[in-house]
Design a protein around this motif. Structure first.
Motif, PDB file in Angstrom:
ATOM      1  N   THR A 192       0.858  -1.193   0.000  1.00 32.38           N
ATOM      2  CA  THR A 192       0.000   0.000   0.000  1.00 32.38           C
ATOM      3  C   THR A 192       0.892   1.241   0.000  1.00 32.38           C
ATOM      4  OG1 THR A 192      -0.105   0.230   2.400  1.00 32.38           O
ATOM      5  CG2 THR A 192      -1.725  -1.234   1.384  1.00 32.38           C
ATOM      6  N   ILE A 193       0.271   2.387  -0.170  1.00 24.88           N
ATOM      7  CA  ILE A 193       1.068   3.627  -0.163  1.00 24.88           C
ATOM      8  C   ILE A 193       1.739   3.812   1.196  1.00 24.88           C
ATOM      9  CG2 ILE A 193       0.943   6.134  -0.339  1.00 24.88           C
ATOM     10  CD1 ILE A 193      -1.328   5.836  -2.302  1.00 24.88           C
ATOM     11  N   THR A 194       1.005   3.540   2.264  1.00 22.78           N
ATOM     12  CA  THR A 194       1.571   3.770   3.593  1.00 22.78           C
ATOM     13  C   THR A 194       2.707   2.799   3.905  1.00 22.78           C
ATOM     14  OG1 THR A 194      -0.165   2.369   4.536  1.00 22.78           O
ATOM     15  CG2 THR A 194      -0.548   4.749   4.541  1.00 22.78           C
ATOM     16  N   THR A 195       2.565   1.533   3.509  1.00 21.48           N
ATOM     17  CA  THR A 195       3.651   0.588   3.790  1.00 21.48           C
ATOM     18  C   THR A 195       4.880   0.885   2.930  1.00 21.48           C
ATOM     19  OG1 THR A 195       2.705  -1.007   2.213  1.00 21.48           O
ATOM     20  CG2 THR A 195       2.096  -1.229   4.532  1.00 21.48           C
ATOM     21  N   LYS A 196       4.660   1.430   1.741  1.00 25.91           N
ATOM     22  CA  LYS A 196       5.813   1.856   0.924  1.00 25.91           C
ATOM     23  C   LYS A 196       6.544   3.019   1.606  1.00 25.91           C
ATOM     24  CE  LYS A 196       7.307   1.028  -2.598  1.00 25.91           C
ATOM     25  NZ  LYS A 196       8.527   0.230  -2.911  1.00 25.91           N
ATOM     26  N   LEU A 197       5.778   3.999   2.096  1.00 24.77           N
ATOM     27  CA  LEU A 197       6.400   5.156   2.756  1.00 24.77           C
ATOM     28  C   LEU A 197       6.993   4.776   4.111  1.00 24.77           C
ATOM     29  CD1 LEU A 197       3.716   7.900   1.981  1.00 24.77           C
ATOM     30  CD2 LEU A 197       5.905   7.523   0.833  1.00 24.77           C
ATOM     31  N   GLY A 198       6.450   3.739   4.750  1.00 32.31           N
ATOM     32  CA  GLY A 198       6.961   3.333   6.063  1.00 32.31           C
ATOM     33  C   GLY A 198       8.161   2.412   5.993  1.00 32.31           C
ATOM     34  N   GLY A 199       8.550   1.988   4.801  1.00 30.75           N
ATOM     35  CA  GLY A 199       9.694   1.101   4.652  1.00 30.75           C
ATOM     36  C   GLY A 199      11.014   1.862   4.682  1.00 30.75           C
ATOM     37  N   PRO A 200      12.085   1.200   4.277  1.00 29.23           N
ATOM     38  CA  PRO A 200      13.408   1.844   4.359  1.00 29.23           C
ATOM     39  C   PRO A 200      13.693   2.841   3.241  1.00 29.23           C
ATOM     40  CG  PRO A 200      13.609  -0.393   3.511  1.00 29.23           C
ATOM     41  CD  PRO A 200      12.171  -0.200   3.864  1.00 29.23           C
ATOM     42  N   GLU A 201      12.853   2.895   2.200  1.00 23.97           N
ATOM     43  CA  GLU A 201      13.181   3.735   1.045  1.00 23.97           C
ATOM     44  C   GLU A 201      13.360   5.220   1.362  1.00 23.97           C
ATOM     45  OE1 GLU A 201      11.365   3.310  -2.718  1.00 23.97           O
ATOM     46  OE2 GLU A 201      11.102   1.151  -2.524  1.00 23.97           O
ATOM     47  N   PRO A 202      12.520   5.843   2.235  1.00 16.91           N
ATOM     48  CA  PRO A 202      12.754   7.268   2.520  1.00 16.91           C
ATOM     49  C   PRO A 202      14.137   7.546   3.088  1.00 16.91           C
ATOM     50  CG  PRO A 202      10.557   6.637   3.217  1.00 16.91           C
ATOM     51  CD  PRO A 202      11.256   5.376   2.822  1.00 16.91           C
ATOM     52  N   MET A 203      14.683   6.604   3.879  1.00 18.04           N
ATOM     53  CA  MET A 203      16.028   6.806   4.425  1.00 18.04           C
ATOM     54  C   MET A 203      17.084   6.659   3.337  1.00 18.04           C
ATOM     55  SD  MET A 203      15.517   7.344   7.702  1.00 18.04           S
ATOM     56  CE  MET A 203      17.025   6.943   8.557  1.00 18.04           C
ATOM     57  N   LEU A 204      16.814   5.821   2.339  1.00 19.13           N
ATOM     58  CA  LEU A 204      17.781   5.586   1.271  1.00 19.13           C
ATOM     59  C   LEU A 204      17.711   6.658   0.186  1.00 19.13           C
ATOM     60  CD1 LEU A 204      17.231   1.719   0.871  1.00 19.13           C
ATOM     61  CD2 LEU A 204      19.060   2.881   2.127  1.00 19.13           C
ATOM     62  N   ALA A 205      16.540   7.299   0.069  1.00 20.59           N
ATOM     63  CA  ALA A 205      16.349   8.252  -1.028  1.00 20.59           C
ATOM     64  C   ALA A 205      16.967   9.608  -0.750  1.00 20.59           C
ATOM     65  CB  ALA A 205      14.852   8.413  -1.304  1.00 20.59           C
ATOM     66  N   GLY A 206      17.324   9.881   0.519  1.00 16.34           N
ATOM     67  CA  GLY A 206      17.785  11.236   0.837  1.00 16.34           C
ATOM     68  C   GLY A 206      16.610  12.185   0.853  1.00 16.34           C
ATOM     69  N   THR A 207      16.854  13.452   0.695  1.00 13.16           N
ATOM     70  CA  THR A 207      15.764  14.433   0.693  1.00 13.16           C
ATOM     71  C   THR A 207      15.791  15.298  -0.565  1.00 13.16           C
ATOM     72  OG1 THR A 207      17.147  15.902   2.011  1.00 13.16           O
ATOM     73  CG2 THR A 207      15.549  14.546   3.201  1.00 13.16           C
ATOM     74  N   ALA A 208      16.298  14.735  -1.664  1.00 15.36           N
ATOM     75  CA  ALA A 208      16.284  15.433  -2.942  1.00 15.36           C
ATOM     76  C   ALA A 208      16.483  14.399  -4.042  1.00 15.36           C
ATOM     77  CB  ALA A 208      17.378  16.504  -3.007  1.00 15.36           C
ATOM     78  N   GLY A 209      16.103  14.775  -5.267  1.00 15.35           N
ATOM     79  CA  GLY A 209      16.256  13.865  -6.384  1.00 15.35           C
ATOM     80  C   GLY A 209      14.949  13.217  -6.781  1.00 15.35           C
ATOM     81  N   ASP A 210      14.996  12.444  -7.876  1.00 15.47           N
ATOM     82  CA  ASP A 210      13.775  11.879  -8.421  1.00 15.47           C
ATOM     83  C   ASP A 210      13.146  10.844  -7.492  1.00 15.47           C
ATOM     84  OD1 ASP A 210      15.858  10.160  -8.728  1.00 15.47           O
ATOM     85  OD2 ASP A 210      15.340   9.535 -10.768  1.00 15.47           O
ATOM     86  N   HIS A 211      13.983  10.069  -6.760  1.00 18.15           N
ATOM     87  CA  HIS A 211      13.440   9.064  -5.845  1.00 18.15           C
ATOM     88  C   HIS A 211      12.646   9.730  -4.710  1.00 18.15           C
ATOM     89  CE1 HIS A 211      14.293   5.114  -3.444  1.00 18.15           C
ATOM     90  NE2 HIS A 211      13.021   5.306  -3.695  1.00 18.15           N
ATOM     91  N   TRP A 212      13.249  10.725  -4.074  1.00 19.10           N
ATOM     92  CA  TRP A 212      12.568  11.440  -2.991  1.00 19.10           C
ATOM     93  C   TRP A 212      11.332  12.176  -3.524  1.00 19.10           C
ATOM     94  CZ3 TRP A 212      11.894  11.606   1.997  1.00 19.10           C
ATOM     95  CH2 TRP A 212      11.394  12.756   2.605  1.00 19.10           C
ATOM     96  N   ALA A 213      11.451  12.778  -4.702  1.00 15.59           N
ATOM     97  CA  ALA A 213      10.309  13.489  -5.275  1.00 15.59           C
ATOM     98  C   ALA A 213       9.146  12.534  -5.538  1.00 15.59           C
ATOM     99  CB  ALA A 213      10.723  14.187  -6.567  1.00 15.59           C
ATOM    100  N   SER A 214       9.456  11.325  -6.002  1.00 16.40           N
ATOM    101  CA  SER A 214       8.388  10.347  -6.262  1.00 16.40           C
ATOM    102  C   SER A 214       7.747   9.875  -4.962  1.00 16.40           C
ATOM    103  CB  SER A 214       8.955   9.154  -7.037  1.00 16.40           C
ATOM    104  OG  SER A 214       9.455   9.576  -8.288  1.00 16.40           O
ATOM    105  N   LEU A 215       8.544   9.684  -3.911  1.00 22.95           N
ATOM    106  CA  LEU A 215       7.968   9.313  -2.615  1.00 22.95           C
ATOM    107  C   LEU A 215       7.071  10.424  -2.079  1.00 22.95           C
ATOM    108  CD1 LEU A 215      11.080   7.648  -0.924  1.00 22.95           C
ATOM    109  CD2 LEU A 215       9.009   6.487  -1.699  1.00 22.95           C
ATOM    110  N   CYS A 216       7.509  11.680  -2.248  1.00 20.35           N
ATOM    111  CA  CYS A 216       6.669  12.803  -1.811  1.00 20.35           C
ATOM    112  C   CYS A 216       5.390  12.883  -2.645  1.00 20.35           C
ATOM    113  CB  CYS A 216       7.444  14.108  -1.909  1.00 20.35           C
ATOM    114  SG  CYS A 216       8.733  14.279  -0.649  1.00 20.35           S
ATOM    115  N   ALA A 217       5.487  12.537  -3.932  1.00 20.23           N
ATOM    116  CA  ALA A 217       4.278  12.514  -4.759  1.00 20.23           C
ATOM    117  C   ALA A 217       3.307  11.441  -4.264  1.00 20.23           C
ATOM    118  CB  ALA A 217       4.662  12.257  -6.215  1.00 20.23           C
ATOM    119  N   LEU A 218       3.845  10.280  -3.852  1.00 17.47           N
ATOM    120  CA  LEU A 218       2.980   9.258  -3.245  1.00 17.47           C
ATOM    121  C   LEU A 218       2.304   9.806  -1.990  1.00 17.47           C
ATOM    122  CD1 LEU A 218       4.866   5.833  -3.328  1.00 17.47           C
ATOM    123  CD2 LEU A 218       2.761   6.447  -4.510  1.00 17.47           C
ATOM    124  N   GLY A 219       3.100  10.522  -1.164  1.00 15.43           N
ATOM    125  CA  GLY A 219       2.521  11.127   0.033  1.00 15.43           C
ATOM    126  C   GLY A 219       1.451  12.148  -0.303  1.00 15.43           C
TER     127      GLY A 219
END
Length: 555
Positions: free
Chosen positions: A214-241
């Motif tokens: 689910t969206i919440t389990t994706k955001l609650g996993g380790p990816e936000p820590m790995l994505a940093g706070t900038a770039g396409d990965h972080w931007a996509s996680l924020c778009a999910l949020g």
């Protein structure tokens, strides 16, 4: 704000996100269809379980139960709402996953079905609580008039009561849906977190017994820590949020709308001469009362499961000794860390909640009061995983802090503040006009009236709302994972602020529950869960006598 800044920190291909099935940061693919599918399936499945039971229980509770039993049974059902999410997750690991595995031959039992079953239980108290309030707003003379026409009990409910309470009962369903959409920690442990599991409607039932995301389990996993706070990965996680926040906010606003909450019209029903009317009435009453027993039995079963599996936690030595290794020792440091977080959050939430409640009820215009109340309710419904990510962005990225107990306390205060503010505003609105007029007649200025009359009147609601809000905050795990807590290696009480993590009971249980194959880890998790439940129960139990005492002093 962090979501907007995050989305602008890198490119976001919205079309690919809303239509793509592949999520692979290494290859630059950020398709979110699997998360959207999992979120929708799990939430709808939870409603299919919770609505029949919740609505039936509320009708049986308010319309068919004697008054002297009504409050006790309602409290018994609402106990389900006080159980921390992490404890539900542990119950899912210990009970629901083996059940799904045994029934459908699914290895491990991780599946959308397990997550939906767990969420269904968690949503029931929300549906019951809001629906009973809606039924209580129906005037008694409506029931008496319908009964005087010779209608049976079920006919009175169907033709006179339900049409008038329909809006409030639908609002309960919508709030339950919002609750299901925002849940993270409980389903994190049972859903399997498998990306790319999208199955068409033709294989819908087969998809239920597969792992999902689910969206919440994706955001609650380790990816936000790995994505940093900038770039396409972080931007996509924020778009999910952003997608999750928009859906939950829209659903919460719908539940608060006047259109949904307005009462309907009673149906015209005339008693018909039929030998089956009374037989049908008795059968329907039996069904409603049987369904009312379901949440009560769930509450009793959960209590028995916690006590029986966490019996060793009732030994004082478990409370007063530090943990050893991965799963040995007690939980002394985790208790101290939890109390530090909750106590600091309580100080912040008391100030913010009182100020916001007074602003809504005492100083704002009617239009501004409606907006403030709506925004406060919406804030209370924001998924806590988004609060955790916001804290990670603000404290870690913007301020440069490492994990900090103060950051966690601030986030927990945000969780508790809406409860405090709404309780204070409601109490101030109920202040008798005569008291205010008497104070003004004595020549007191508005600030003096607030200090001498309004705040003393609101004090019981402040204490009650604060204890209820902290009871909820004490069981939160998601806001702390990225900002405040670690599993081991932190001192019992921190000596600093910026680089000073703590250990806490929710994080301790969450980490141990992910190692469910180890019996020692599972036993330690049950011990920590039992201690956490005891702390929450103490906070809830303290709310009642505290309110009564303050009300006595006020009168």
């Amino acid at each position: 704000m962090f979501i907007v800044l995050g989305m602008t920190s890198g490119p976001v291909d919205w079309w690919a996100m809303l239509t793509g099935e592949i999520w692979s940061p290494q290859r630059g693919h950020f398709g979110a269809v699997a998360m959207l599918w999992g979120t929708a399936v799990v939430s709808v499945l939870a409603l299919l379980i919770a609505l029949p039971i919740g609505w039936s229980a509320s009708l049986a509770l308010h319309e068919l139960t004697p008054t002297r039993w009504r409050r006790r049974l309602r409290s018994g059902i609402e106990v389900l709402a006080a159980v921390p999410s992490i404890v539900y997750g542990l119950l899912g690991v210990a009970l629901i996953r083996p059940l799904v595995s045994g029934l459908f031959d699914v290895p491990g039992g991780d599946s959308l079905l397990a997550a939906g079953l767990l969420l269904g239980v968690m949503v029931i108290p929300t549906v019951v609580s809001v629906s009973v309030d809606a039924l209580a707003d129906v005037p008694n003379d409506v029931r008496e008039s319908a009964a005087a026409l010779g209608l049976t009990r079920i006919e009175v409910i169907r033709s006179a009561v339900v049409p008038l309470a329909r809006g409030g009962m639908l609002a309960g369903a919508v709030l339950g849906f919002a609750r299901a959409l925002g849940e993270t920690i409980a389903i994190f442990l049972v859903i399997g977190r498998a990306d790319g599991q999208v199955v068409g409607l033709g294989n819908f039932f087969e998809s239920l017994i597969r792992p999902g995301q689910t969206i919440t389990t994706k955001l609650g996993g380790p990816e936000p820590m790995l994505a940093g706070t900038a770039g396409d990965h972080w931007a996509s996680l924020c778009a999910l949020g952003a997608i999750l926040l928009c859906i939950v906010a829209a659903v919460t606003l719908l539940a608060q709308s006047r259109r949904l909450n307005r009462p309907g019209n009673s149906r015209r029903t005339s008693p018909r001469a039929s030998s089956f009317r009374f037989t049908w009435d008795r059968a329907a009453v039996t069904v409603l009362r049987t369904l009312m027993a379901v949440p009560i039995l769930l509450a009793v079963g959960i209590a028995v499961a916690i006590v029986s599996r966490g019996l060793h936690a009732l030994n004082p030595a478990f409370w007063f000794t530090p943990s050893v290794g991965a799963s040995g020792g007690g939980v002394r440091n985790q208790i101290l860390g939890t109390l530090l977080l909750v106590g600091t959050a309580g100080v912040i939430a008391a100030f913010l909640g009182l100020a916001l409640g007074l602003l809504m009820a005492e100083f704002a215009s009617p239009r501004a009061e409606r907006w403030l109340r709506t925004m406060t309710v919406t804030l209370g419904g924001v998924p806590t995983i988004l609060l955790g990510l916001a804290g990670y962005w603000f404290f870690s990225s913007t301020l440069g802090w490492s994990k900090s107990w103060l950051a966690g306390a601030v986030l927990l205060a945000i969780v508790a503040t809406p409860v405090v503010a709404l309780a204070v505003a409601t109490q101030v609105a109920a202040l008798p006009a005569g008291r205010r007029e008497t104070a003004q007649a004595l020549g007191l200025r508005q600030s003096q009236v607030v200090r001498a009359v309004v705040i003393p009147h609101a004090r019981p609601a402040l204490i009650t709302g604060l204890l209820l809000g902290l009871a909820r905050a004490a069981g939160e795990t998601a806001p702390l994972l990225f900002t405040a807590t670690v599993f081991a290696g932190a001192s019992a009480l921190p000596t600093g602020v910026a680089d000073a993590p703590v250990v806490s009971l929710p994080t301790h249980v969450f980490t141990l529950a992910q190692d469910a194959a180890d019996p020692a880890a599972l036993q330690a998790a049950w011990g920590g869960a039992t201690v956490l439940v005891v702390i929450v129960v103490v906070l809830l139990a303290a709310a009642i006598p505290a309110r009564r005492r303050l009300e006595g002093e006020r009168s």
